[in-house]
Write a protein that holds these residues in place. Structure first.
Motif, PDB file in Angstrom:
ATOM      1  N   UNK A  63       0.880  -1.276  -0.089  1.00  0.00           N
ATOM      2  CA  UNK A  63       0.075   0.086  -0.045  1.00  0.00           C
ATOM      3  C   UNK A  63       0.979   1.343  -0.118  1.00  0.00           C
ATOM      4  N   UNK A  64       2.068   1.256   0.710  1.00  0.00           N
ATOM      5  CA  UNK A  64       3.055   2.231   0.577  1.00  0.00           C
ATOM      6  C   UNK A  64       4.280   1.811   0.355  1.00  0.00           C
ATOM      7  N   UNK A  65       4.975   2.417  -0.279  1.00  0.00           N
ATOM      8  CA  UNK A  65       6.132   1.870  -1.027  1.00  0.00           C
ATOM      9  C   UNK A  65       7.125   2.889  -1.491  1.00  0.00           C
ATOM     10  N   UNK A  66       8.460   2.864  -1.737  1.00  0.00           N
ATOM     11  CA  UNK A  66       9.418   3.618  -2.065  1.00  0.00           C
ATOM     12  C   UNK A  66      10.580   3.133  -2.532  1.00  0.00           C
ATOM     13  N   UNK A  67      11.195   3.679  -3.604  1.00  0.00           N
ATOM     14  CA  UNK A  67      12.404   2.824  -4.444  1.00  0.00           C
ATOM     15  C   UNK A  67      13.519   3.579  -4.632  1.00  0.00           C
ATOM     16  N   UNK A  68      14.602   2.988  -4.373  1.00  0.00           N
ATOM     17  CA  UNK A  68      15.895   3.903  -4.554  1.00  0.00           C
ATOM     18  C   UNK A  68      16.903   2.729  -5.365  1.00  0.00           C
ATOM     19  N   UNK A  69      17.772   3.520  -6.242  1.00  0.00           N
ATOM     20  CA  UNK A  69      18.861   2.205  -6.927  1.00  0.00           C
ATOM     21  C   UNK A  69      20.232   2.738  -6.417  1.00  0.00           C
ATOM     22  N   UNK A  70      20.991   1.697  -6.248  1.00  0.00           N
ATOM     23  CA  UNK A  70      22.146   1.631  -5.806  1.00  0.00           C
ATOM     24  C   UNK A  70      23.262   2.162  -7.154  1.00  0.00           C
ATOM     25  N   UNK A  71      24.389   1.881  -6.520  1.00  0.00           N
ATOM     26  CA  UNK A  71      25.486   2.361  -7.771  1.00  0.00           C
ATOM     27  C   UNK A  71      25.781   1.538  -8.921  1.00  0.00           C
ATOM     28  N   UNK A  72      25.100   0.327  -9.045  1.00  0.00           N
ATOM     29  CA  UNK A  72      24.978  -0.408  -9.998  1.00  0.00           C
ATOM     30  C   UNK A  72      23.552  -0.719 -10.482  1.00  0.00           C
ATOM     31  N   UNK A  73      22.764   0.318 -10.150  1.00  0.00           N
ATOM     32  CA  UNK A  73      21.391   0.367 -10.753  1.00  0.00           C
ATOM     33  C   UNK A  73      20.294  -0.679 -10.099  1.00  0.00           C
TER      34      UNK A  73
END
Length: 463
Positions: A137-147
């Motif tokens: 229902x709630x979410x968040x995304x991030x990418x690391x140095x290798x995508x």
């Protein structure tokens, strides 16, 4: 971008009017149906905005991006049943989105959806074990140095407790862990994630059991969980960013004093302050840090103004970005030149649009020409079979109503019903009525009402 053949590409939205609010300019991005809620924004290296959001009319995940001259709008996924969305761009500028899906039928899952340069792709990170079990229902995304993607999300496996969970992808696939378990219905809400320079996750979230702002981080060996603010009902709509030292900064709702609060770690303790209060609840906060690590926060006065606050190095500066909306969600990003970009949802009854605001850095003022005359243009294309555009020009502040009628004079769709600033407007109509149902072929009338000015033109829908 193009989508897979099985996914219909949504209309190409021409740039809508640019309206000035001091250093702010605002415009419409998508007005087709009930669109724009649960949005998230990211800005690429050219300063162009990319927005993910929910289409409640068609239950689609949509994606809009500015290409330098117009908004390009398309369906990223049509599986259905979307919660909050979160977007981030990889090193090539391609979007990655985390959101909730109903897939397979009646089973909810948290998913990673991304553009690979040719098509939209989808990974299912985790699926609920029972039908209608809420996950993501709630979410968040991030990418690391290798995508590789890292995703924070909520999971409510029963009515007795809720989880904060974290998933990350590496060369071997997806891995998920439970970080916190809270013993009440919908125990965890409003999570956000940021990665430090070691690619370790930092997550802010709301403890719905005790109404506190909490923070969790991974140190390479174990998870640490802290209560950041326990003073009343605090922590909804939390948004996190890390500064140049890797210290966390969090913006969030103060439900006790009806405002916005801000917390930052100074290396030894949490420093907490009130940004503003008594504004009718500071909902849907979103935080970004500028090149000086100064915080900028967008928020919504409940069902009212879009607001913006920033720290100038001495005091908080507060601005009303748009006072002609019923703001229902915000997302903020800052580009490399210091411009602030906000995606926001206009939740006014019979409006439900995705809108966008842009602010020049302090000391830079943008001006746009004001049209000299009022004009309603013929729709284009005409005849049409899927989507047509209607353009009109306003020379002054006006309350505008743009409506579609069938040949019998019955109202079938209201496209615009709000005050508007001077400017050139383009509104798209998808041949559907106010209930989202497709209308049959025939002659339709579109009418512009602006005070004493009224004009009506014909158009032809061919299925």
């Amino acid at each position: 971008m193009k989508s897979k053949p099985i996914i219909m590409i949504a209309f190409l939205m021409a740039i809508l009017p640019v309206m000035s609010y001091g250093q702010w300019s605002t415009e419409f991005v998508d007005t087709t149906g009930k669109v724009g809620n649960l949005n998230s924004i990211a800005v690429d290296a050219d300063g162009y905005s990319h927005i993910s959001y929910f289409d409640r009319t068609n239950w689609d995940l949509k994606y809009a991006h500015w290409d330098g001259s117009a908004w390009q709008v398309e369906v990223a996924d049509s599986t259905g049943y979307y919660g909050a969305t979160s977007i981030v761009l990889d090193t090539l500028g391609n979007p990655h989105i985390s959101c909730k899906l109903e897939f397979p039928e009646y089973y909810h899952c948290i998913a990673h959806i991304w553009w690979d340069g040719t098509d939209w792709q989808r990974d299912v990170i985790e699926t609920g074990t029972e039908m209608f079990q809420d996950i993501g229902d709630y979410t968040a995304i991030a990418l690391d140095a290798s995508d590789y993607p890292h995703v924070a999300y909520t999971h409510y496996p029963s009515s007795d407790f809720g989880y904060l969970k974290y998933g990350y992808k590496d060369a071997s696939g997806w891995h998920t862990v439970m970080i916190d378990s809270i013993g009440c219905v919908d125990g965890v809400k409003y999570c956000d994630i940021a990665l430090d320079n070691q690619n370790y996750p930092h997550i802010s979230y709301y403890d719905y059991d005790v109404y506190d702002l909490k923070y969790a981080y991974w140190d390479g060996a174990t998870w640490h969980i802290e209560s950041v603010d326990t003073a009343g009902h605090v922590g909804k709509s939390s948004s996190i960013a890390l500064d140049s030292l890797g210290y966390p900064h969090i913006a969030y709702t103060d439900g006790t004093n009806y405002g916005v609060k801000y917390a930052r770690w100074d290396g030894s303790a949490w420093q907490i302050e009130t940004v503003e209060s008594d504004i009718g609840y500071g909902f849907y906060t979103s935080l970004a840090l500028d090149a000086n690590d100064h915080p900028h926060i967008s928020s919504a006065e409940y069902a009212s103004d879009l607001r913006f606050a920033y720290w100038d190095g001495s005091v908080w500066q507060i601005e009303v970005v748009d006072d002609a909306v019923g703001c229902g969600w915000t997302s903020l990003a800052i580009d490399g030149d210091g411009y602030s970009h906000i995606a926001y949802y206009d939740d006014v009854y019979e409006v439900y649009d995705l809108r966008y605001a842009r602010r020049a850095p302090t000391g830079v003022e943008e001006t746009r020409p004001i049209p000299a005359a009022l004009h309603l243009a013929q729709n284009y294309p005409n005849p049409f079979n899927s989507v047509t555009s209607i353009q009109y020009t306003l020379p002054r502040d006006s309350f505008v109503r743009l409506s579609i009628y069938n040949i019998s004079g019955q109202l079938v769709r209201t496209l615009v019903n709000r005050p508007q600033k001077p400017g050139n407007y383009t509104v798209s109509w998808d041949g559907r009525n106010n209930n989202g149902e497709e209308l049959s072929s025939g002659i339709y009338l579109y009418r512009l009402d602006m005070g004493e000015f009224k004009d009506t033109k014909k158009m032809i829908l061919l299925r």
